[in-house]
Scaffold this motif. Structure first.
Motif, PDB file in Angstrom:
ATOM      1  N   LEU A  43      16.247 102.615  10.768  1.00  0.00           N
ATOM      2  CA  LEU A  43      14.858 102.197  10.773  1.00  0.00           C
ATOM      3  C   LEU A  43      14.699 100.772  11.289  1.00  0.00           C
ATOM      4  O   LEU A  43      15.569  99.920  11.086  1.00  0.00           O
ATOM      5  N   TYR A  44      13.560 100.529  11.910  1.00  0.00           N
ATOM      6  CA  TYR A  44      13.196  99.177  12.325  1.00  0.00           C
ATOM      7  C   TYR A  44      12.620  98.483  11.092  1.00  0.00           C
ATOM      8  O   TYR A  44      11.408  98.480  10.856  1.00  0.00           O
ATOM      9  N   SER A  45      13.510  97.899  10.295  1.00  0.00           N
ATOM     10  CA  SER A  45      13.100  97.331   9.012  1.00  0.00           C
ATOM     11  C   SER A  45      14.192  96.399   8.513  1.00  0.00           C
ATOM     12  O   SER A  45      15.273  96.318   9.101  1.00  0.00           O
ATOM     13  N   THR A  46      13.903  95.716   7.421  1.00  0.00           N
ATOM     14  CA  THR A  46      14.882  94.857   6.780  1.00  0.00           C
ATOM     15  C   THR A  46      14.930  95.161   5.292  1.00  0.00           C
ATOM     16  O   THR A  46      13.934  95.613   4.708  1.00  0.00           O
ATOM     17  N   ASP A 100       2.977  95.803   0.477  1.00  0.00           N
ATOM     18  CA  ASP A 100       3.387  94.593   1.188  1.00  0.00           C
ATOM     19  C   ASP A 100       2.332  93.495   1.112  1.00  0.00           C
ATOM     20  O   ASP A 100       2.520  92.414   1.681  1.00  0.00           O
ATOM     21  N   GLY A 101       1.218  93.773   0.428  1.00  0.00           N
ATOM     22  CA  GLY A 101       0.136  92.801   0.359  1.00  0.00           C
ATOM     23  C   GLY A 101      -0.858  92.981   1.481  1.00  0.00           C
ATOM     24  O   GLY A 101      -0.563  93.585   2.511  1.00  0.00           O
ATOM     25  N   TRP A 102      -2.076  92.445   1.296  1.00  0.00           N
ATOM     26  CA  TRP A 102      -3.131  92.639   2.279  1.00  0.00           C
ATOM     27  C   TRP A 102      -2.771  92.031   3.635  1.00  0.00           C
ATOM     28  O   TRP A 102      -2.881  92.684   4.665  1.00  0.00           O
ATOM     29  N   HIS A 103      -2.331  90.789   3.650  1.00  0.00           N
ATOM     30  CA  HIS A 103      -2.071  90.119   4.922  1.00  0.00           C
ATOM     31  C   HIS A 103      -0.837  90.689   5.619  1.00  0.00           C
ATOM     32  O   HIS A 103      -0.882  91.050   6.792  1.00  0.00           O
ATOM     33  N   HIS A 439       9.202 100.260  -1.057  1.00  0.00           N
ATOM     34  CA  HIS A 439       9.509  99.205  -2.007  1.00  0.00           C
ATOM     35  C   HIS A 439      10.860  98.536  -1.781  1.00  0.00           C
ATOM     36  O   HIS A 439      11.072  97.410  -2.229  1.00  0.00           O
ATOM     37  N   LEU A 440      11.763  99.213  -1.098  1.00  0.00           N
ATOM     38  CA  LEU A 440      13.084  98.644  -0.854  1.00  0.00           C
ATOM     39  C   LEU A 440      13.215  98.000   0.518  1.00  0.00           C
ATOM     40  O   LEU A 440      14.056  97.113   0.716  1.00  0.00           O
ATOM     41  N   LEU A 441      12.403  98.448   1.461  1.00  0.00           N
ATOM     42  CA  LEU A 441      12.490  97.939   2.830  1.00  0.00           C
ATOM     43  C   LEU A 441      11.164  97.303   3.241  1.00  0.00           C
ATOM     44  O   LEU A 441      10.093  97.725   2.800  1.00  0.00           O
ATOM     45  N   LEU A 442      11.254  96.287   4.092  1.00  0.00           N
ATOM     46  CA  LEU A 442      10.072  95.761   4.741  1.00  0.00           C
ATOM     47  C   LEU A 442      10.051  96.347   6.150  1.00  0.00           C
ATOM     48  O   LEU A 442      10.845  95.963   7.013  1.00  0.00           O
ATOM     49  N   THR A 443       9.188  97.323   6.344  1.00  0.00           N
ATOM     50  CA  THR A 443       9.162  98.037   7.617  1.00  0.00           C
ATOM     51  C   THR A 443       8.457  97.197   8.672  1.00  0.00           C
ATOM     52  O   THR A 443       7.606  96.363   8.371  1.00  0.00           O
ATOM     53  N   GLY A 444       8.824  97.439   9.920  1.00  0.00           N
ATOM     54  CA  GLY A 444       8.272  96.665  11.025  1.00  0.00           C
ATOM     55  C   GLY A 444       6.895  97.116  11.443  1.00  0.00           C
ATOM     56  O   GLY A 444       6.248  96.464  12.270  1.00  0.00           O
ATOM     57  N   TRP A 445       6.417  98.225  10.872  1.00  0.00           N
ATOM     58  CA  TRP A 445       5.114  98.754  11.310  1.00  0.00           C
ATOM     59  C   TRP A 445       4.295  99.132  10.085  1.00  0.00           C
ATOM     60  O   TRP A 445       4.823  99.554   9.092  1.00  0.00           O
TER      61      TRP A 445
END
Length: 445
Positions: A43-46, A100-103, A439-445
């Motif tokens: 995945l494109y994520s961190t 991930d929050g609004w912003h 919840h575990l990854l911050l996805t790029g999209w």
């Protein structure tokens, strides 16, 4: 445990092993030479364990759909079901985005340096920009377009330009647009399944279309919006070829197909799903003149404005290989893309596709095709979508990031979940996967 359920679980396990292999091999490749250009393969994520304001809402929506979704879908009047599917799908997508929050989750997603909103001010003179569009596709050209603008026909960017012109400018409105419109894709699939197969199967598919792991990327990727446009093109075609106001729905289908190929080059592969819908219709030829007439409108408008679709696509292929696409190894992404598809479709869809495939393997298939029943019709429809996805994979023009790029195809695969027994258990698996990823990854999209 009956034999079919055991086979379903085996298919889901095999898919999980594919994802594991893609993660392990991908991590090794990325650490070795960095050629994958993704943070958490495939995945494109961190990796970023977190919770956010959307967490409670996401859990509530998931529990409600698991507990009551199948019963409500079976009992609601049809139009109320469609409205409920759209509303619940919107709530599910928004709640996941707000983890991930609004912003970070909504307002800034479409404002990064790769995205469409970076070039709004360059469309002050729309006709001139369309005539000049291809001159800025290649890296090295003057003021070359950001990756997503260069990678799509200008219809995609023009959507956000027009939103800005009517006072809905900025990342927040763009994100809201993509979520609200993208959530209608599930409704379009339900309309199609009812028209070409049966209402009973559409009702059984509804909770799975609502509670899809794909919602992680539907909010707030523009590909969610593209998915909706393509899905409604097929839905109107399905209505036309089954005798539901064939002139009006045929024209609407053509208009949307024409628009779709000016939103994303890859969505030309929707012709595979369209042909399946046409062959499954009972009045195949009557609406075709209206479909073809409608399909000419958008391409003609862009061509007269000076945009050359074929030249732009030729330059895009060059641009693709100028960037990460020219570095990412085809030998890995050819199968790792399928692992991405497992993550956006979920284990229930894997099991549903297994059952769809089994429905086409009967010895008397040729005889059954002369008068296919509802289940075979649905199986053929979702397998056509799978075929389109596989063609996209083989093309080599979708190496990585397919968790968003293939959203338009995956929405149709979700319909195969109508074949499953024990829907609540499978819905729980779908929701758990989505919640874990978000919840575990911050996805790029």
């Amino acid at each position: 445990m009956n034999r079919d359920l055991l086979r379903d679980l085996s298919a889901a396990l095999a898919a999980a092993l594919l994802v594991l292999a893609a993660a392990l091999v991908g991590t090794a490749i990325q650490h070795s030479d960095g050629t994958l250009h993704v943070g958490w393969p495939p995945l494109y994520s961190t990796w970023d364990p977190h919770v956010g304001p959307g967490t409670p809402a996401a859990v509530v929506v998931a529990v409600a759909v698991i507990a009551y979704g199948p019963l409500v879908a079976a009992r609601l009047p049809w139009r109320a079901l469609l409205l409920s599917a759209w509303g619940t799908g919107t709530a599910w997508t928004f709640s996941l985005a707000l983890v991930d929050g609004w912003h970070r989750g909504v307002a800034r997603r479409l404002t990064t340096r790769y995205e469409y909103l970076q070039v709004i001010d360059r469309f002050q003179d729309i006709p001139y920009t369309l005539r000049d569009f291809t001159r800025h596709i290649l890296i090295g050209s003057p003021d070359h377009w950001p990756a997503h603008v260069a990678g799509h026909p200008p219809g995609a960017t023009l959507t956000f330009v027009l939103l800005d012109r009517v006072g809905l400018g900025g990342g927040a409105w763009a994100g809201v647009w993509c979520v609200i419109v993208g959530a209608t894709a599930a409704v379009a699939v339900l309309v199609t399944v009812r028209a070409l197969s049966s209402e009973a199967l559409a009702r059984r598919a509804a909770p799975f279309l609502v509670l899809a792991p794909a919602a992680v990327w539907m909010g707030t990727s523009a590909d969610g919006y593209f998915a909706a446009g393509a899905a409604w093109a097929v839905a109107f075609l399905a209505l036309a070829v089954t005798g539901h106001r064939p002139r009006t729905t045929g024209l609407a289908s053509g208009l949307l197909f024409g628009l779709t190929v000016y939103l994303s080059y890859g969505l030309t592969l929707f012709v595979v799903i369209a042909v399946a819908a046409l062959l499954l219709g009972t009045r195949r030829l009557a609406p075709l003149p209206y479909v073809f007439a409608g399909a000419l409108v958008v391409p003609l408008a862009f061509t007269l404005a000076g945009f050359d679709w074929w030249e732009a696509y030729r330059l895009l292929v060059t641009r693709y290989y100028q960037g990460a696409g020219g570095i990412r190894p085809y030998s890995y992404w050819l199968w790792a893309n399928l692992a991405c598809s497992v993550l956006i479709a979920g284990p229930a869809t894997v099991a549903g596709l297994r059952r769809a495939g089994a429905a086409t393997l009967h010895k008397d298939l040729r005889a059954r095709l002369r008068a296919p029943g509802p289940e075979l019709r649905l199986a053929l429809l979702v397998l056509a979508a799978l075929l389109a996805l596989l063609v996209a994979d083989l093309s080599g023009m979708s190496k990585a990031e397919t968790e968003r790029i293939w959203l338009p195809f995956v929405m149709w695969l979700l319909a195969s979940c109508a074949f499953l027994t024990r829907p609540r258990a499978w819905l729980a698996a779908q929701a758990t996967l989505a919640l874990l990823i978000n919840h575990l990854l911050l996805t790029g999209w």
